[in-house]
Scaffold this motif. Structure first.
Motif, PDB file in Angstrom:
ATOM      1  N   THR A 128       0.812  -1.209   0.000  1.00  0.00           N
ATOM      2  CA  THR A 128       0.000   0.000   0.000  1.00  0.00           C
ATOM      3  C   THR A 128       0.849   1.264   0.000  1.00  0.00           C
ATOM      4  O   THR A 128       2.037   1.248   0.339  1.00  0.00           O
ATOM      5  CB  THR A 128      -0.913   0.041   1.239  1.00  0.00           C
ATOM      6  OG1 THR A 128      -0.085   0.128   2.406  1.00  0.00           O
ATOM      7  CG2 THR A 128      -1.803  -1.192   1.312  1.00  0.00           C
ATOM      8  N   LEU A 129       0.186   2.356  -0.340  1.00  0.00           N
ATOM      9  CA  LEU A 129       0.828   3.667  -0.260  1.00  0.00           C
ATOM     10  C   LEU A 129       1.231   3.964   1.175  1.00  0.00           C
ATOM     11  O   LEU A 129       2.339   4.460   1.424  1.00  0.00           O
ATOM     12  CB  LEU A 129      -0.143   4.745  -0.774  1.00  0.00           C
ATOM     13  CG  LEU A 129       0.258   6.207  -0.545  1.00  0.00           C
ATOM     14  CD1 LEU A 129       1.619   6.520  -1.143  1.00  0.00           C
ATOM     15  CD2 LEU A 129      -0.815   7.138  -1.124  1.00  0.00           C
ATOM     16  N   LYS A 130       0.372   3.637   2.120  1.00  0.00           N
ATOM     17  CA  LYS A 130       0.664   3.918   3.529  1.00  0.00           C
ATOM     18  C   LYS A 130       1.913   3.173   3.995  1.00  0.00           C
ATOM     19  O   LYS A 130       2.803   3.754   4.639  1.00  0.00           O
ATOM     20  CB  LYS A 130      -0.529   3.535   4.405  1.00  0.00           C
ATOM     21  CG  LYS A 130      -0.382   3.915   5.878  1.00  0.00           C
ATOM     22  CD  LYS A 130      -1.668   3.593   6.648  1.00  0.00           C
ATOM     23  CE  LYS A 130      -1.618   4.148   8.065  1.00  0.00           C
ATOM     24  NZ  LYS A 130      -0.558   3.569   8.891  1.00  0.00           N
ATOM     25  N   SER A 171      -2.397   7.504  -4.893  1.00  0.00           N
ATOM     26  CA  SER A 171      -3.584   6.751  -4.486  1.00  0.00           C
ATOM     27  C   SER A 171      -4.207   6.050  -5.693  1.00  0.00           C
ATOM     28  O   SER A 171      -4.635   4.898  -5.610  1.00  0.00           O
ATOM     29  CB  SER A 171      -4.592   7.694  -3.827  1.00  0.00           C
ATOM     30  OG  SER A 171      -5.762   7.003  -3.451  1.00  0.00           O
ATOM     31  N   GLU A 229      -2.178   3.119  -6.551  1.00  0.00           N
ATOM     32  CA  GLU A 229      -2.468   2.006  -5.647  1.00  0.00           C
ATOM     33  C   GLU A 229      -3.548   1.104  -6.225  1.00  0.00           C
ATOM     34  O   GLU A 229      -3.498  -0.121  -6.068  1.00  0.00           O
ATOM     35  CB  GLU A 229      -2.896   2.561  -4.284  1.00  0.00           C
ATOM     36  CG  GLU A 229      -3.024   1.516  -3.191  1.00  0.00           C
ATOM     37  CD  GLU A 229      -3.392   2.155  -1.856  1.00  0.00           C
ATOM     38  OE1 GLU A 229      -2.589   2.056  -0.915  1.00  0.00           O
ATOM     39  OE2 GLU A 229      -4.482   2.768  -1.771  1.00  0.00           O
ATOM     40  N   PHE A 277      -8.614   1.165  -3.912  1.00  0.00           N
ATOM     41  CA  PHE A 277      -8.127   2.180  -2.974  1.00  0.00           C
ATOM     42  C   PHE A 277      -8.044   1.549  -1.578  1.00  0.00           C
ATOM     43  O   PHE A 277      -9.047   1.053  -1.060  1.00  0.00           O
ATOM     44  CB  PHE A 277      -9.080   3.380  -2.930  1.00  0.00           C
ATOM     45  CG  PHE A 277      -9.129   4.171  -4.205  1.00  0.00           C
ATOM     46  CD1 PHE A 277      -8.095   5.031  -4.547  1.00  0.00           C
ATOM     47  CD2 PHE A 277     -10.205   4.056  -5.075  1.00  0.00           C
ATOM     48  CE1 PHE A 277      -8.127   5.766  -5.719  1.00  0.00           C
ATOM     49  CE2 PHE A 277     -10.253   4.786  -6.258  1.00  0.00           C
ATOM     50  CZ  PHE A 277      -9.204   5.643  -6.588  1.00  0.00           C
ATOM     51  N   THR A 329      -5.343   2.895   0.972  1.00  0.00           N
ATOM     52  CA  THR A 329      -4.850   3.944   1.877  1.00  0.00           C
ATOM     53  C   THR A 329      -5.806   5.130   1.886  1.00  0.00           C
ATOM     54  O   THR A 329      -6.215   5.625   0.832  1.00  0.00           O
ATOM     55  CB  THR A 329      -3.462   4.427   1.431  1.00  0.00           C
ATOM     56  OG1 THR A 329      -2.559   3.305   1.428  1.00  0.00           O
ATOM     57  CG2 THR A 329      -2.927   5.514   2.349  1.00  0.00           C
ATOM     58  N   ASP A 330      -6.186   5.558   3.083  1.00  0.00           N
ATOM     59  CA  ASP A 330      -7.060   6.724   3.228  1.00  0.00           C
ATOM     60  C   ASP A 330      -6.207   7.987   3.195  1.00  0.00           C
ATOM     61  O   ASP A 330      -5.547   8.343   4.165  1.00  0.00           O
ATOM     62  CB  ASP A 330      -7.822   6.644   4.567  1.00  0.00           C
ATOM     63  CG  ASP A 330      -8.777   7.797   4.767  1.00  0.00           C
ATOM     64  OD1 ASP A 330      -8.875   8.666   3.870  1.00  0.00           O
ATOM     65  OD2 ASP A 330      -9.430   7.845   5.838  1.00  0.00           O
ATOM     66  N   ILE A 331      -6.220   8.684   2.054  1.00  0.00           N
ATOM     67  CA  ILE A 331      -5.365   9.868   1.911  1.00  0.00           C
ATOM     68  C   ILE A 331      -6.018  11.122   2.472  1.00  0.00           C
ATOM     69  O   ILE A 331      -5.427  12.200   2.445  1.00  0.00           O
ATOM     70  CB  ILE A 331      -4.944  10.106   0.445  1.00  0.00           C
ATOM     71  CG1 ILE A 331      -6.162  10.362  -0.436  1.00  0.00           C
ATOM     72  CG2 ILE A 331      -4.111   8.937  -0.060  1.00  0.00           C
ATOM     73  CD1 ILE A 331      -5.784  10.805  -1.854  1.00  0.00           C
TER      74      ILE A 331
END
Length: 312
Positions: free
Chosen positions: A267-269, A293, A296, A303, A305-307
């Motif tokens: 993930t991005l996170k 995002s 991702e 989706f 990661t919660d950006i």
């Protein structure tokens, strides 16, 4: 009492190369680097900014100017300690320990144990000691003992190491420095800025130049597949790559994050957390984060990661 943990050579390298406006080595409570080897070994060469720890009557004497309680990183090294397992066992019963086991503990670990009650953060023992670190980062050896504040202000940081021995992340100044290219054995550049650097110009096999502005309109998404392919090819060839932008905190960080998401299918996170450990001022602008995002969804199918929540 703080714990003892191992510090990989790459981690110490990155600690030494953190920058805000100036090198973080100028901050008195940032790094305390302690060398517990003999005076002769220390005088011959040591890691930059390291102070020698003297021992008197089986007691380690810490330099008086160091306030360990306030120091963020306390790193101790000897010649080649590489394991904490033995020293972290219960010391109340050594009856079953062989002489070799006791010798395996190493001076750095003994010193670290003596310091642990003085620190707020874990005391870090450099894995492989001076031998391992200096073999990999020979350009950080020195005989200099006293560093003046002005000298630390002028300390020229190297790019941080993202994938050990393979991928570095830096700024335009570092990308133009021939000594850095030689020391790190850089064989290819990914330039995510409008500036044109002096190396690999006109060689599309060794230079990927993604010309985007450092602005909310920066549009990197169409280049990400090519970016990842370019880096993959060089890693397969065993080449060392430098990814950079003007300041090395937004566009190039975005490029590195995209590659780690692709390489590790993560993930991005998670990628952000990893890069943040390597470089403390990671800060892609909001437009780049939105595109990461979107990337991702390509890498992981949705989706995740919660950006809307700051990733810093």
């Amino acid at each position: 009492m703080a714990d003892l943990i191992l510090c990989e050579p790459t981690e110490l390298y990155n600690i030494l190369n953190q920058v805000t406006k100036l090198s973080r080595l100028t901050e008195p409570n940032y790094l305390c680097l302690l060398d517990v080897r003999s005076k002769q070994e220390y005088d011959e060469s040591h890691v930059i900014t390291a102070r020698r720890v003297k021992k008197k009557a089986d007691e380690y004497l810490i330099p008086e100017s160091v306030d360990l309680e306030c120091v963020k990183y306390c790193v101790v090294y000897d010649n080649n300690s590489s394991c904490l397992d033995l020293i972290l066992k219960d010391d109340s019963d050594n009856s079953g320990s062989s002489e070799n086991e006791l010798l395996a503990r190493g001076a750095a670990i003994e010193c670290g144990k003596a310091l642990a009650h003085l620190t707020r953060h874990p005391v870090q023992i450099l894995r492989g000691g001076y031998e391992s670190f200096s073999a990999k980062y020979h350009f950080f050896r020195t005989q200099k003992i006293i560093w003046m504040p002005q000298e630390l202000d002028e300390f020229q940081a190297y790019p941080v190491e993202i994938v050990p021995g393979s991928i570095y992340l830096g700024d335009f100044r570092q990308a133009c420095d021939p000594k850095i290219q030689k020391d790190l054995k850089i064989k290819a550049h990914v330039n995510v800025s409008m500036e044109i650097g002096p190396f690999f110009v006109g060689d599309a096999d060794k230079l990927l130049h993604i010309q985007i502005e450092d602005s909310p309109e920066a549009f990197i998404f169409p280049f990400l597949r090519h970016l990842c392919h370019f880096i993959d090819v060089h890693l397969e060839l065993g080449n060392v790559i430098l990814v950079f932008s003007t300041l090395g905190i937004s566009r190039s960080c975005g490029a590195i994050l995209a590659y780690l998401m692709h390489r590790n299918e993560q993930t991005l996170k998670k990628s952000w957390e990893y890069v943040k450990k390597c470089k403390n001022n990671v800060c892609p602008n909001q437009a780049l984060v939105a595109q990461l995002s979107q990337w991702e969804t390509i890498v992981l199918g949705g989706f995740i990661t919660d950006i809307s929540v700051p990733l810093c």
